[in-house]
Design an enzyme around this catalytic site. Structure first.
Site, PDB file in Angstrom:
ATOM      1  N   PRO A   2       1.235  -1.287  -0.155  1.00  0.00           N
ATOM      2  CA  PRO A   2      -0.374  -0.415  -0.280  1.00  0.00           C
ATOM      3  C   PRO A   2       0.726   1.277  -0.214  1.00  0.00           C
ATOM      4  O   PRO A   2       1.558   1.210   1.209  1.00  0.00           O
ATOM      5  CB  PRO A   2      -1.508   0.465   1.403  1.00  0.00           C
ATOM      6  CG  PRO A   2      -0.568  -1.013   2.458  1.00  0.00           C
ATOM      7  CD  PRO A   2       1.267  -1.196   1.490  1.00  0.00           C
ATOM      8  N   GLU A   3       0.508   1.965  -0.653  1.00  0.00           N
ATOM      9  CA  GLU A   3       1.281   3.506  -1.328  1.00  0.00           C
ATOM     10  C   GLU A   3      -0.098   4.195  -0.713  1.00  0.00           C
ATOM     11  O   GLU A   3      -1.066   3.695  -0.461  1.00  0.00           O
ATOM     12  CB  GLU A   3       2.023   4.039  -2.086  1.00  0.00           C
ATOM     13  CG  GLU A   3       3.225   3.028  -2.532  1.00  0.00           C
ATOM     14  CD  GLU A   3       3.814   3.099  -3.838  1.00  0.00           C
ATOM     15  OE1 GLU A   3       3.841   4.574  -3.946  1.00  0.00           O
ATOM     16  OE2 GLU A   3       4.704   2.673  -4.754  1.00  0.00           O
ATOM     17  N   LYS A  58       0.251   7.588   4.495  1.00  0.00           N
ATOM     18  CA  LYS A  58      -0.223   5.726   4.266  1.00  0.00           C
ATOM     19  C   LYS A  58      -0.603   4.563   5.833  1.00  0.00           C
ATOM     20  O   LYS A  58      -0.697   3.678   5.915  1.00  0.00           O
ATOM     21  CB  LYS A  58       1.011   5.341   4.104  1.00  0.00           C
ATOM     22  CG  LYS A  58       1.537   5.148   2.666  1.00  0.00           C
ATOM     23  CD  LYS A  58       3.250   4.835   2.089  1.00  0.00           C
ATOM     24  CE  LYS A  58       4.083   5.353   1.503  1.00  0.00           C
ATOM     25  NZ  LYS A  58       5.393   5.030   1.699  1.00  0.00           N
ATOM     26  N   ARG A 277      15.988  -0.543  -3.776  1.00  0.00           N
ATOM     27  CA  ARG A 277      14.709  -0.435  -4.599  1.00  0.00           C
ATOM     28  C   ARG A 277      15.089  -0.520  -5.285  1.00  0.00           C
ATOM     29  O   ARG A 277      15.570   0.303  -6.720  1.00  0.00           O
ATOM     30  CB  ARG A 277      13.754   0.361  -4.031  1.00  0.00           C
ATOM     31  CG  ARG A 277      13.227   0.472  -2.341  1.00  0.00           C
ATOM     32  CD  ARG A 277      11.710  -0.226  -1.811  1.00  0.00           C
ATOM     33  NE  ARG A 277      12.109  -1.598  -0.719  1.00  0.00           N
ATOM     34  CZ  ARG A 277      12.071  -1.305   0.603  1.00  0.00           C
ATOM     35  NH1 ARG A 277      11.183   0.502   0.554  1.00  0.00           N
ATOM     36  NH2 ARG A 277      11.559  -1.556   1.073  1.00  0.00           N
TER      37      ARG A 277
END
Length: 287
Positions: A2-3, A58, A277
């Site tokens: 989830p962003e 978030k 990332r």
DNA sequence: AAGAGGCCCTGATAGC
DNA sequence: TGCTATCAGGGCCTCT
């Protein structure tokens, strides 16, 4: 998972389901999350009415009638499922047929209302629940976080002040929640593609126009993703079990080796590890 | 202070 | 089939 957009989609459906409803009971199936769920957690929620479901960055925020708050962070793999108590409801509710089967492993928390319950599931346990006693402490809890991209505080002056004395690349700043909050690894790549900026570009070499693009495109990408119900890669679904569709709009994320989607661009999407990332970008139109 | 890197945890997938 | 390695959308901590 989830962003900001995915959390917002969850917030919207959750708000519809539990706003103004009273928590009857809380069952902790497994206390082990990022922060161990405290023993008095159930007590602090039970018999409280949810006035509304809010969100910052978030974080989901269940606002309780006694002016305290229940923060929920979904971490990387947290999902919330809704289960109707009444079997008649189950059979007549169309969303039931689209619902995923409730997982039986990694359910951590169940919050039970009169007609339904919400179930928090989190295999990787990076998410957490936290009770915040009042609005002052809530503000303090979020004090270290930068503005959301939608906030007017996220402007050119803010950016140039924040960048002073810093030297990293632009991608790592978009992921830095102290700088701007709500953007995660997927949308960082998408924002930079839309801005035609190479993720490795040092902030010192950004022009005025580049910063302007970042401000505009951060809002644009996130709003568009919210409108499309978020991105469903792996298992993200909204509470009705429906997938979001923004993953179909990915221009670069997860598209290594494929052609650039920008019209007339002959570039190929590359993947590089930046700030630990995976980062995706076009080797031609992102300079 | 800023920045790099490691770590928390489980599951899916790829490669042998 | 079964092993191992790698990777996954977040955020916090420590070390330099």
């Amino acid at each position: 998972m989830p962003e900001l957009p995915e959390v917002e989609v969850v917030r919207q459906s959750l708000n519809k389901k539990i706003k103004k409803k009273k928590v009857k009971r809380v069952i902790i199936r497994n206390r082990n999350l990022r922060f161990k769920i405290p023993l008095n957690f159930s007590n602090l929620l039970e018999n409280k009415k949810i006035t509304k479901v809010d969100r910052f960055s978030k974080y989901l925020i269940l606002c309780l009638c006694n002016k305290s708050y229940c923060l929920i962070h979904l971490g990387m793999s947290g999902t919330i499922h809704i289960v109707y108590k009444n079997k008649k409801n189950l059979l007549t509710n169309s969303s039931f047929y689209n619902s995923p089967k409730l997982p039986n492993k990694h359910n951590h928390v169940e919050i039970i209302f009169k007609n339904l319950k919400i179930v928090y599931n989190d295999p990787r346990r990076f998410g957490f629940f936290q009770i915040i006693q009042n609005s002052y402490l809530l503000k303090k809890r979020f004090a270290h976080l930068g503005p959301e991209p939608f906030n007017s505080k996220f402007n050119l002056r803010y950016i140039s002040t924040y960048f002073k004395g810093k030297k990293k690349n632009i991608k790592s700043f978009l992921l830095d929640q102290n700088f701007v909050s709500g953007i995660g690894n997927i949308y960082a790549s998408e924002i930079l593609f839309l801005s035609r900026l190479n993720p490795k570009k040092k902030i010192s070499s950004l022009e005025y126009q580049d910063c302007k693009k970042i401000i505009i495109n951060s809002k644009k990408i996130l709003l568009d993703a919210i409108k499309k119900g978020g991105s469903s890669i792996r298992d993200f679904k909204n509470l009705s079990g429906r997938n979001g569709s923004f993953q179909k709009d990915f221009k670069v994320y997860n598209r290594e080796g494929l052609n650039c989607k920008r019209s007339k661009c002959l570039g190929i999407i590359k993947k590089k590890i930046i700030s630990n990332r995976s980062t995706f970008f076009c080797n031609i139109c992102q300079i």
